[in-house]
Design an enzyme around this catalytic site. Sequence first.
Site, PDB file in Angstrom:
ATOM      1  CD  GLU A   1      51.422  86.850  21.175  1.00 53.73           C
ATOM      2  OE1 GLU A   1      50.757  87.225  22.161  1.00 53.73           O
ATOM      3  OE2 GLU A   1      51.879  87.513  20.227  1.00 53.73           O
ATOM      4  CG  ASP A   2      48.114  89.670  23.382  1.00 56.36           C
ATOM      5  OD1 ASP A   2      48.807  89.168  22.354  1.00 56.36           O
ATOM      6  OD2 ASP A   2      48.238  90.556  23.958  1.00 56.36           O
TER       7      ASP A   2
ATOM      8  NE  ARG B   1      50.152  96.060  29.117  1.00 56.34           N
ATOM      9  CZ  ARG B   1      50.331  95.707  27.869  1.00 56.34           C
ATOM     10  NH1 ARG B   1      49.832  94.751  27.090  1.00 56.34           N
ATOM     11  NH2 ARG B   1      51.240  96.401  27.420  1.00 56.34           N
TER      12      ARG B   1
ATOM     13  CG  PHE C   1      43.019  98.908  19.128  1.00 48.84           C
ATOM     14  CD1 PHE C   1      44.079  98.638  18.429  1.00 48.84           C
ATOM     15  CD2 PHE C   1      43.042  99.004  20.619  1.00 48.84           C
ATOM     16  CE1 PHE C   1      45.442  98.461  18.791  1.00 48.84           C
ATOM     17  CE2 PHE C   1      44.278  98.853  20.794  1.00 48.84           C
ATOM     18  CZ  PHE C   1      45.408  98.851  20.314  1.00 48.84           C
TER      19      PHE C   1
ATOM     20  CG  ASP D   1      47.027  93.031  14.190  1.00 52.63           C
ATOM     21  OD1 ASP D   1      45.762  93.025  14.325  1.00 52.63           O
ATOM     22  OD2 ASP D   1      47.850  94.081  13.966  1.00 52.63           O
TER      23      ASP D   1
END
Length: 177
Positions: A96-97, A162, A149, A100
């Site tokens: 996973e990136d 991206r 963010f 959160d």
Amino acid sequence: MKECEIYISAGQIAQKVEEIGKQLSRDFKDRNPLIISVLKGGFVFMADLVRSIDILCEMDFMAVSSYGNNANSCGKIEIIKDLDTNIASRNVIVVEDIIDSGNTLAHLLELLHERGAKSVTLVALLDKPARRQTEVNIDYLGFSVPDEFLVGYGLDYAEKYRNLKDICILNPKIYNK
Ligand code: IMP
Ligand code: MG
């Protein structure tokens, strides 16, 4: 106006990815792991990580969307693209990136267990602990990050950024417009 500011450089990322790849190669030797990338955010990390792994392994991809806290959905996830592989008795590694709220991953990991995986291991490049709602255990972590963010290295804002090589903090002026 500067759109974003580098927070983790491409060089720092590369070093960390290499480290995690080495650990996975050692820990999953002779276990033929199935490495699953969660699209879209995880694709850049996945592409680099698998090239720093030097044992036999297989890959698959999945896309999910979180219903979030929508009262009708009981916080379940919607599968947009499912795996092609039967994971029963497999050693699965989820890449996973960023973790959160943890909601998406908690549901995904549960689903993979229900499908009979022998083991489910979570690799996350970034962790934003300040935003956690559902506890998830990250087995291999790149960096813990503050509640900002972030974009780049696969992470987007409205599908953009991206392709940035570094992980950057997006200027709030962009999303508060
Ligand atoms: P959660 O853990 O269920 O809240 O969902 C995490 C997902 O939200 C990640 O896989 C990202 O796609 C997205 N996300 C969370 N934080 C950020 C961020 O700072 N930048 C870009 N995407 C993010
Ligand atoms: Mg993601």
